[in-house]
Design an enzyme around this catalytic site. Structure first.
Site, PDB file in Angstrom:
ATOM      1  N   GLU A   1     -10.736   6.822 -38.072  1.00 24.22           N
ATOM      2  CA  GLU A   1     -12.008   6.823 -37.323  1.00 24.22           C
ATOM      3  C   GLU A   1     -11.867   7.735 -36.107  1.00 24.22           C
ATOM      4  O   GLU A   1     -10.765   7.928 -35.593  1.00 24.22           O
ATOM      5  CB  GLU A   1     -12.336   5.405 -36.848  1.00 24.22           C
ATOM      6  CG  GLU A   1     -12.713   4.445 -37.946  1.00 24.22           C
ATOM      7  CD  GLU A   1     -14.194   4.449 -38.292  1.00 24.22           C
ATOM      8  OE1 GLU A   1     -14.969   5.229 -37.698  1.00 24.22           O
ATOM      9  OE2 GLU A   1     -14.568   3.670 -39.184  1.00 24.22           O
TER      10      GLU A   1
ATOM     11  N   HIS B   1     -13.748   5.395 -44.474  1.00 24.21           N
ATOM     12  CA  HIS B   1     -14.943   4.941 -45.185  1.00 24.21           C
ATOM     13  C   HIS B   1     -15.781   6.150 -45.559  1.00 24.21           C
ATOM     14  O   HIS B   1     -15.865   7.121 -44.800  1.00 24.21           O
ATOM     15  CB  HIS B   1     -15.745   3.929 -44.366  1.00 24.21           C
ATOM     16  CG  HIS B   1     -16.278   4.441 -43.064  1.00 24.21           C
ATOM     17  ND1 HIS B   1     -17.441   5.181 -42.974  1.00 24.21           N
ATOM     18  CD2 HIS B   1     -15.816   4.328 -41.800  1.00 24.21           C
ATOM     19  CE1 HIS B   1     -17.673   5.470 -41.701  1.00 24.21           C
ATOM     20  NE2 HIS B   1     -16.695   4.978 -40.965  1.00 24.21           N
TER      21      HIS B   1
ATOM     22  N   ASP C   1     -19.089   6.050 -46.419  1.00 25.06           N
ATOM     23  CA  ASP C   1     -20.517   5.954 -46.126  1.00 25.06           C
ATOM     24  C   ASP C   1     -20.805   6.424 -44.700  1.00 25.06           C
ATOM     25  O   ASP C   1     -19.897   6.521 -43.868  1.00 25.06           O
ATOM     26  CB  ASP C   1     -21.036   4.526 -46.341  1.00 25.06           C
ATOM     27  CG  ASP C   1     -20.322   3.474 -45.491  1.00 25.06           C
ATOM     28  OD1 ASP C   1     -19.107   3.610 -45.257  1.00 25.06           O
ATOM     29  OD2 ASP C   1     -20.985   2.512 -45.047  1.00 25.06           O
TER      30      ASP C   1
ATOM     31  N   GLU D   1     -18.683   0.488 -45.139  1.00 26.63           N
ATOM     32  CA  GLU D   1     -18.076   0.123 -43.851  1.00 26.63           C
ATOM     33  C   GLU D   1     -19.151  -0.042 -42.803  1.00 26.63           C
ATOM     34  O   GLU D   1     -19.162  -0.994 -42.025  1.00 26.63           O
ATOM     35  CB  GLU D   1     -17.072   1.193 -43.403  1.00 26.63           C
ATOM     36  CG  GLU D   1     -16.235   0.786 -42.193  1.00 26.63           C
ATOM     37  CD  GLU D   1     -16.840   1.142 -40.834  1.00 26.63           C
ATOM     38  OE1 GLU D   1     -16.287   0.714 -39.822  1.00 26.63           O
ATOM     39  OE2 GLU D   1     -17.871   1.838 -40.778  1.00 26.63           O
TER      40      GLU D   1
ATOM     41  N   ASP E   1     -17.698  10.911 -38.161  1.00 29.48           N
ATOM     42  CA  ASP E   1     -17.541   9.511 -38.593  1.00 29.48           C
ATOM     43  C   ASP E   1     -17.893   9.373 -40.061  1.00 29.48           C
ATOM     44  O   ASP E   1     -19.001   9.018 -40.392  1.00 29.48           O
ATOM     45  CB  ASP E   1     -18.447   8.628 -37.722  1.00 29.48           C
ATOM     46  CG  ASP E   1     -18.292   7.148 -38.012  1.00 29.48           C
ATOM     47  OD1 ASP E   1     -17.325   6.778 -38.683  1.00 29.48           O
ATOM     48  OD2 ASP E   1     -19.160   6.370 -37.578  1.00 29.48           O
TER      49      ASP E   1
HETATM   50 ZN   LIG Z   1     -16.809   4.980 -38.888  1.00 32.56          ZN
END
Ligand SMILES: [Zn+2]
Length: 389
Positions: A168, A76, A78, A140, A108
């Site tokens: 992740e 992701h 964002d 996300e 992240d």
């Molecule tokens: Zn994440």
């Protein structure tokens, strides 16, 4: 396991992505367009799918066009915000110090995306019989909204992937399960009256309070009765109320009250039944409300539904991730990811990426360069892989 030093190109790309502000509330287009343009220079055309107001996009690209199927690298774009957090470095600075890359999104999970991009030339040269797909989503962090469109889009394009690796932060240990996160808003519409005339009113706060107690009772029930799933910090499903609002004055019976609650369900639990139980309870309260005033009632709104994820240590994608990361074991993670959405659409999935969740969402978020080197070794190994498993 190969453990060479991190390529300058990979680090530079990670820094470039961290410097782009893609807090979920903002557009991610600068980042998506950057990746699109980098891929274009390699002759790869990316497919972008936008949200309704065209401020955000997912990116899907296939490296190794013409190969029958592929492995998805999912991430992701964002990040969570940093308002009110006490940072000692610039969250957008992408500063490298003491063997760490600092910045919001460094762990992240922009570094994984950057490293995937850095390895694009290698994936294109790969003699593997499968393609590599990049699947980079928006939104996300606020409920996995982008990825659902992305999967639908992939299906439209006739892509049926063999496996998915969600990058992740797991410290490069393959993770095969996490709980789901389901959030709802419950709005109670009562009937207003002067507080001296309560029999002519429906007190929205009091009704909402009964609903809150229901959620709490369910949480107690999970703790008491649910079969344990060992490995999670809390080995049963949880439920909790996060916000409650209602009332306008001491002498007015409140017409409106609302609260927000969530379930974090075990992969073995039935979250649909949990929400149905709450809704059923609401329906049982409504007749006495409507007897006083027919316009009263209780409504629900879904805030997010991130399904739990349950892969398997026996899945070929898990075994491949173990081989590529040099890890014997697997782990469970305490956070929600897009993995459950991929898995539920029939794609064998594992979560494995650089950095620790302990640093994610925190002030002075960082990823160690050692973790990035391990991710690099993983991706190089993937490019050299002939067979999944
Ligand atoms: Zn994440």
């Amino acid at each position: 396991m190969e453990n060479t030093s991190l390529s300058p190109r990979a680090l530079e790309l990670a820094q470039t992505l961290v410097r782009m502000n893609t807090v979920s509330a903002n557009s991610n287009l600068a980042l998506i367009h950057f990746i699109r343009d980098e891929l274009k220079r390699l002759g790869v055309s990316a497919r972008l799918t936008y949200n309704a107001d065209k401020t955000k996009a997912n990116l899907f690209a296939t490296l190794g066009e013409g190969k029958p199927s592929g492995v998805i690298l999912s991430g992701h774009t964002d990040t969570v915000p940093w308002d009110g957090q006490d940072w000692s470095v610039d969250p957008l600075g992408a500063e490298v110090r003491d063997g760490k890359l600092f910045g919001r999104g460094s762990a992240d999970m922009k570094s994984f995306i950057a490293l995937a991009l850095a390895h694009a030339p290698l994936f294109l040269e790969s003699k593997a019989p499968f393609a590599i797909h990049f699947a980079f989503s928006y939104d996300e962090e606020v409920g996995c909204f982008g990825v659902k469109g992305l999967i639908a889009d992939m299906r439209d394009a006739g892509v049926s992937p063999l496996a998915c690796i969600v990058g992740e932060p797991t410290s490069m240990v393959p993770a095969i399960a996490h709980k789901g996160v389901y959030r709802y808003r419950c709005c109670v519409r009562g009937k207003e009256a002067h507080s001296s005339l309560t029999p002519q009113s429906v007190n929205a706060i009091e009704v909402a309070a009964r609903m809150v107690v229901k959620v709490r009772d369910m949480a107690d029930g999970f703790q008491r009765d649910e079969p344990r799933y060992e490995g999670f910090d809390v080995p049963f499903s949880t439920a909790s109320v996060g916000q409650f609002h209602g009332g306008i004055a001491d002498n007015v019976v409140p017409r409106d009250a609302e609260f927000r609650y969530e379930f974090r369900d075990l992969p073995t639990a039935d979250v649909g039944a949990m929400q149905a139980e709450v809704v059923g309870y609401a329906r049982s309260l409504e007749p006495m409300m409507k007897k006083v005033a027919p316009e009263t009632g209780i409504e629900f709104e879904t805030i997010c539904e991130i399904p739990s994820f349950l892969g398997s240590a026996a899945d070929q994608v898990t075994r491949m991730a173990q081989r590529l990361s040099g890890e014997q074991g697997t782990t469970l993670v305490a956070f929600g990811t897009e993995a459950g959405i991929f898995r539920k659409s029939g794609i064998p999935t594992v979560v494995c990426g650089p950095g620790s969740i302990l640093q994610a969402h925190q002030p002075d978020e960082y990823v160690s360069l050692e973790q990035l080197s391990r991710c690099q070794a993983f991706l190089r190994g993937l490019a050299a892989t002939q067979e999944i498993g």
